[in-house]
Design a protein around this motif. Structure first.
Motif: not given
Length: 298
Positions: A32-41, A70-77, A264-272
């Motif tokens: 779930a956390l890994a998914q959140a990182k990808i979604e933030s990207c 867990a979220a197969p729809e992500l693969r298409d994005h 691995n920091s969500l805050d840093r990912i959001k700032a990229i």
């Protein structure tokens, strides 16, 4: 909208890539956390994920597969980059007597099949040979890479850490182009800007992907205090941080360098994505370059 670079007729990638080499090192790692990182990207237009079979002791690809499961729809994005060719005595290769490279057709094919299974996908967007192999037989390796593209299992192929002569040797045995070379480039590891590595790619319109764009953390070492101080000052002036300025320095280069960011920091990912909002003039670029090398240009 984030800039993109076209690598092949059927493949373009985001100008910043999210690297998964530390994914399983996060002490709080869950699918779930890994998914959140990808979604933030994805929210910033960062759609390209950089993997390798060896990352996480050969565990990172499976961790990404858990996300896709867990979220197969992500693969298409997203576009998935992965690498092969390093055998280290850990994980599934724990019985290996020594660390070595294997760029044989048999190993490449086996590695791709394993990567597809672990990542729960039926194709890889970009496959890279992870290191130049001094025992490589280009007449074996090249056709194997060509066949993977022809089969549709891989959209495009490239290399990582290759010197120009290594790329020339492999390319001579291939019909498919090598579409990138993933090399180390940062303010504290800028040798590729002057030793011919980047020039070779730039002359052929082959984008370079930059691993360790923060110099593996060396930007924050005491010996780089002057550089860090200037990065921090620029970050403050632009309402961001030193790391974002370091990414902007790479993005400003006319070669169209593609940084691979691995936090691995969500805050840093959001700032990229803020790195794209920073205009860096030539004088500032050379100021940082000089601080990174420790001396002014000749």
């Amino acid at each position: 909208m984030m800039d993109r670079r076209q690598l092949a007729p059927n493949l373009d990638i985001s100008r910043i890539v999210y690297g998964l080499w530390r994914l399983t090192e996060d002490p709080n790692h869950t699918p779930a956390l890994a998914q959140a990182k990808i979604e933030s990207c994805l929210a910033q237009g960062i759609t390209t994920l950089d993997q390798a079979d060896i990352y996480g002791g050969y565990a990172s690809e499976a961790a990404l597969g858990d996300v896709f499961g867990a979220a197969p729809e992500l693969r298409d994005h997203v576009e998935v980059v992965t690498k092969c060719g390093i055998i280290a005595p850990v994980g599934r290769y724990a019985d290996a007597r020594v660390k070595y490279y294997d760029t044989s057709a048999a190993h490449i094919n086996q590695s791709v099949e394993t990567s597809l299974r672990l990542m729960k996908t039926d194709y890889i967007d970009l496959l890279l040979l992870h290191r130049p192999d001094p025992f490589m037989d280009p007449e074996d390796t090249g056709p194997a890479l060509d066949a993977l593209v022809t089969s549709g299992k891989v959209k495009a192929v490239g290399v990582s850490n290759f010197k120009p002569h290594d790329m020339a040797l492999l390319s001579a045995a291939m019909s498919q182009p090598l579409v990138t070379n993933q090399i180390e480039i940062s303010l504290t590891a800028s040798e590729s800007l002057t030793n011919g590595d980047l020039a070779y790619l730039q002359a052929r319109n082959i984008p370079a992907m930059a691993w360790s764009p923060l110099g593996g953390g060396t930007l924050f070492n005491p010996e780089n205090a002057d550089l860090l101080s200037r990065l921090q000052a620029l970050g403050t002036a632009h309402g961001t941080d030193a790391a974002t300025i370091a990414y902007a320095w790479l993005l400003a280069h006319p070669a169209g360098i593609i940084p691979i960011v691995g936090t691995n920091s969500l805050d840093r990912i959001k700032a990229i994505g803020a790195a794209f909002n920073i205009h860096m003039d030539r004088e500032t670029w050379f100021e940082l370059y000089s601080l990174g090398t420790g001396h002014e240009v000749p």
